[in-house]
Design an enzyme around this catalytic site. Structure first.
Site, mmCIF file in Angstrom:
data_model
loop_
_atom_site.group_PDB
_atom_site.id
_atom_site.type_symbol
_atom_site.label_atom_id
_atom_site.label_comp_id
_atom_site.label_asym_id
_atom_site.label_seq_id
_atom_site.Cartn_x
_atom_site.Cartn_y
_atom_site.Cartn_z
ATOM 1 N N ASP A 184 4.054 39.092 12.459
ATOM 2 C CA ASP A 184 2.699 39.462 12.017
ATOM 3 C C ASP A 184 2.664 40.782 11.256
ATOM 4 O O ASP A 184 1.596 41.366 11.081
ATOM 5 C CB ASP A 184 1.714 39.551 13.197
ATOM 6 C CG ASP A 184 1.647 38.257 13.981
ATOM 7 O OD1 ASP A 184 2.048 37.213 13.435
ATOM 8 O OD2 ASP A 184 1.202 38.286 15.136
ATOM 9 N N GLU A 185 3.821 41.265 10.811
ATOM 10 C CA GLU A 185 3.834 42.565 10.141
ATOM 11 C C GLU A 185 4.284 42.476 8.688
ATOM 12 O O GLU A 185 4.467 43.491 8.033
ATOM 13 C CB GLU A 185 4.761 43.542 10.890
ATOM 14 C CG GLU A 185 4.308 43.908 12.279
ATOM 15 C CD GLU A 185 3.101 44.835 12.308
ATOM 16 O OE1 GLU A 185 2.730 45.365 11.255
ATOM 17 O OE2 GLU A 185 2.518 44.997 13.389
#
Lengths: 278, 278, 278, 278
Positions: D222-223
C-alpha cells in the site's frame, strides 16, 4: 418477517407523520427507515416508510385510507426484484454497465429482454443469456416501428422501460403507453444542450464541465422529471469526440444510479420534478 | 408562531416515531421537517424534529419523558442565534470566511470574540467591530496559557468554541472544560496525515487528492467525531506549499459548513462518530 | 533574476516549440513551465512559457517576430500585480471573497476601486481601505449611467473589470470599451438558464445540480468565452432561495479562480472559447 | 505517417525543451502534444512528446543521447495495443468494467488472460473469449503459489499485470519480477486505512468520504507510487457494507482510469511518486 415499503403522496395536513406511523405501530410493523418531504409552496406531503413485520395489506391500507386526506395516493410495495426491458441503439456503455451490475449482484433487477433498432449489441446481450430482439426501423413509419416495439415489450410485462442510449425520438402515443415508466439517459447536463449532438454543442460553446441526466420520459422531449445528474470537468484540449468519450462514463453511472433509485422505490414524480429519498 | 427543534437520542424501540410525532400532534405543533436514523448495530435511535406552533415546553418535555425509553436524551432548542468564540493563530482564511459569512448574513451566528496566540489577525477582526484578544503563549507553561484562555472565553459564555486554524495542541483539561463544544478544522483528509505538517506529508506521499476535516475535539488529537470533510484534486505539479494554498479553500469551506450544521442543530455526537441530518 | 511570461498565439506550423524555446535558450532564459495547445481543427497554436533570467525584451521579441509565422500574436508579460476595478450591486459574497483573498495574500492583485449601483456594500469595502463609488442608475438612461461608470473606471486605468454580481445589463458600447477585459460571474451552469433568475429557473426545472460560470463579457449576453465553471448537488428539499444560497459559495469560488487564472496569464481567448493552462 | 511517443526523464538542465524539440524538428517530426514537468527541488526533468511523421528510431535516439545530460532515460514508444494479464479473486466489478471497456472499444488493450485464485469469475471472463486460469492457493506455500502464477503470467509476456481486486499479499520476489509493471487498486483513499478491511476501518472512524487508490506495487504494501485516486461522499446511514458497495463504483473507475493513463504512456514513476500528464 417480511419487508415492504409504504409510499404516501397526499395534500399536506397536520399530524400526517403521527397518523401514518401510528397505524404502522398498531399493526406491529417496525419502521426501519422513514423519509418525508413537504412541498410547502404546493402543500403536498411525501413519505417513504420502510417497514418490517407481518403484513395484513388489506387492513393496513384500509386504516391508512381512513386517516389520509382526500386526494391521497398510497402504495404498499413488497420488496423484490422488478422486471425491466432495455432499449438500445448502438452504444454499449450504458447497457454494459447495467448487464455487469446485474451479473455481479450490484443491481437487483431482472432484465427481461433487450430491444435494439440495430443489432450490433446482440452478441453482448446474449453472452449474459438475455433475449435480444432486433427491430430495425428502416423503411417503417415511426408509428409502425413503435407498434412492433410495444407489442414486443408488452409481451414481457416490464415494470420499467430503460432507454440505455436509444437514439430514436418516441411518439406521445408510445410515451403515454408506458406513462411514468420510461427512464432515459440524456447525454448532457439538462437543460443545457437540449436536442441533437449535445457534445458537439458543448464543444462549440466551450464549456468546462459536461454532464448527463437521467429522467422520466414525457411528451416534451428532454423535459421530463429529472431523477439524477452528474458532471465531469473537461478543458480546451477535449474535442467533441473526447467529450463524448469522457461523457460515457458519466452517462452510465447516472443511468445506473437512477435505475437503482427507482427500483428501490425512492423516487416520487411530483409534477415536472422528482422527490428522491436517498 | 414559534419555531423550535426537538432532538431525541435514545435506545431504539418500536413505535418511537409514532410516539414522538403523536405528542407533537397533540400539542398542535406542526412538523416542518423530520429526520430519523437508527443505528441498528448499536440499537440507538436519533431524531431531529423541526416544529412550528405555540410551545408549552414543560408539558411537552414531560409528555416525551413519559413516552421515551430509559436512557433517552431529548432537547428542545429554540431557534435563534448562537454565540461562538473563535480561536486563531496566524492564518486568515478560515477566520475571514466566517467573518464575511456573518457580515453578509450567510451564517447566522454571533461572534462574541476572537482569541489569538498571535496578534496579526487583530486588525482584520476589528474591521468587523468584534473584540480581538491577544494571549501570547510565549514564556508560559501550556497550562498557564490555557488558564488565561479559559478565563477569557468563559467570560463570553459561548455555545461553541471554533478553532479556526488554532495551531496549538490543547490539554485534556481544556478539552474537558468545553466538552463536545469545540470544533476544529484539520488540514488533511483524516485519518490520513494525522499530526504535524499534513500538506508536507501529502506531498511526500504523492497523493492525487488533498482534503480537510472538521471535527469535534476530544482528548485524542485528530481523533474526534468527524462532522464534515471535503477534498480537491492535485497533481505532481503541486509543491507542498501549493497544496497548502489549494487546501485553504477546502479548509474554509469545510469549517464553515460544519459550523452551519452545528448551529442548525443538525449534528448528533454518537460515540466517535456523528449523525448529521443535512 | 527576473520572471516573465511569454504568450504566443499563432497559426500552427511545424517546429514552433523548437523555434520558440531555442530563442529563449539563446537568450539564456530558463523555462520554468511551458504549456502548449494546438487546435488542429482550426490550425491554431497556443503556448505559455514561464521564463527566468535577464531579459532583453526588445531583442527577444524581435527574434520571435522573425521566427513566428504571419498572423502571430505574442506578448511578454512581466509578472507583477495587476490592477482591477470591481463592479457590484447588492450581494456581498463574491466581493467579500476577493477582498479577503487580497487581504490574506491568497490573491495577488490591486483592487483600485469598487463601483456599485447601490451603496449597501460601501462600508464593507471601506473596511479594507479601498475606495467605493456609488453611482446610482435610477433616473438615468442606460447610456448616461454607463458614461459615468466609464469615466470613473477609466480614471483608475484597470487591467481588468470584474463584475462581482453586478446585476445590470451592459451596452455593446460599454463592452467594446473594455474589450476582452471584463470578467463576469453568471449564477448558473451556462448555457443552462440563460437570462434572469437562473435559480428560479433551476428550481422549476427540478435539476439536481446547480452551478456557476465565470466568463469574459461580449455583446451577446451570457454568451462570452467561458473561463471556469463549477457545480454543487442539490435535491428536492431546496427551494429556489436555498439554491441561491447554496449557489453563492460556488459563485464566489468560480469567480475567484477565474480571476486568479486571468491574473496569472493562463487564459487565452480563442474565438468564443478559452484555452486555459492550469 | 506513424505516431510515437517520446518519453524523457533526466537531470534538469537549461535548454532541454529546445534541444529535444529541435531534434524532433530536424527529423521532420510533428509534435502533436508536449508536456513537461520539472521537479525543481530534486532537479529532475520529465517530458512526454507525442510525435507524428516518418521515424528513423536509431538516429533519433542517437541524436537524443548526444544532447541529453548524463543519467537521462529516454524511450520512444510506438503507439499500439499493449498486452495485460489481470489477476482477480472473487469480486467482479473492476474486472467487469475493464472487460466491458475493452469490448466497447473505450479501452484499447489486449487482455491476454485472467488469473484467479478462486474460480467464480471464470464464466464471466469466458463470455468474452478470454482465457481464465484458476490457480488456487489453498494448501500451497505463498512462494509455491506465486511460482505457478509467475510461470503462467510469463507465458503471456504481458506489458502490465493488473491486480483487479486480487486479495492476496505478494512477496517481494513476485513484485521484483514485475518491477514497475504491477498496478493495484486499493479500496481506500490511501494513505488512510492502510491494511485489511479499509471500509470497516472507515466506518468505525466515522469518515464522511471514502475513496480508492490505484498505484504501482512496490515491496511496501500500500505504499507504492499513486497513479490515480477518487472519492465519494458517504454519511452516517452507511454501514461498512454500504460503504463497500458504494466504494466499488469508485474502485472500478479509478482502476480503469489509471490503466488508461499507463497504457497511453502518460505516467512516469518518480521515486515514490508519479508524474502524470493528463
Amino acid at each position: 418477517m417480511e419487508k415492504k415499503i409504504l409510499l404516501t403522496d397526499c395534500p399536506d395536513d397536520k399530524g400526517l407523520i403521527a397518523k401514518i406511523t401510528n397505524i404502522c405501530y398498531k399493526h406491529q410493523l417496525n419502521i426501519t427507515k422513514n423519509d418525508e418531504f413537504v412541498d410547502r409552496a404546493q402543500g403536498r406531503f411525501f413519505m417513504r416508510t420502510a417497514l418490517e413485520g407481518n403484513f395484513n395489506d388489506a387492513t393496513l391500507l384500509e386504516d391508512l385510507d381512513m386517516a389520509l386526506p382526500a386526494g391521497a395516493e398510497r402504495r404498499l410495495v413488497a420488496s423484490g426484484r422488478k422486471r425491466v426491458v432495455l432499449m438500445v441503439t448502438k452504444e454499449a456503455h450504458c447497457l454494459g454497465d447495467i448487464l455487469m451490475k446485474c451479473y455481479s449482484g450490484a443491481l437487483d433487477v431482472e432484465i427481461a429482454a433487450v430491444v435494439g433498432n440495430h443489432n450490433n449489441l446482440q452478441s453482448l446481450v446474449e453472452k449474459f443469456e438475455i433475449p435480444f430482439h432486433w427491430l430495425p426501423a428502416e423503411g417503417l413509419a415511426r408509428e409502425q416501428h413503435e407498434e412492433q416495439v410495444m407489442a414486443l415489450v408488452d409481451s414481457y410485462q416490464p415494470d420499467y422501460l430503460i432507454l440505455a442510449k436509444y437514439m430514436r425520438v418516441l411518439t406521445p402515443q408510445f410515451v403515454a403507453h408506458y406513462s411514468k415508466r420510461i427512464i432515459n439517459i440524456h447525454h448532457s447536463f439538462l437543460p443545457a444542450f437540449i436536442g441533437a449532438k449535445p457534445y458537439l454543442q458543448a464543444f462549440e460553446r466551450g464549456v468546462k464541465i459536461i454532464g448527463a441526466t437521467a429522467h422520466f420520459v414525457t411528451d416534451d422531449l428532454d423535459e421530463g422529471p429529472i431523477i439524477e445528474q452528474d458532471v465531469i470537468k473537461v478543458d480546451h484540449g477535449y474535442s467533441a469526440d473526447d467529450m463524448a468519450a469522457a461523457g460515457r462514463d458519466v452517462e452510465k453511472q447516472v443511468l445506473s444510479r437512477a435505475l437503482q433509485l427507482v427500483l428501490e422505490e425512492r423516487v416520487f414524480i411530483h409534477g415536472n420534478r422528482t422527490v428522491v429519498f436517498k
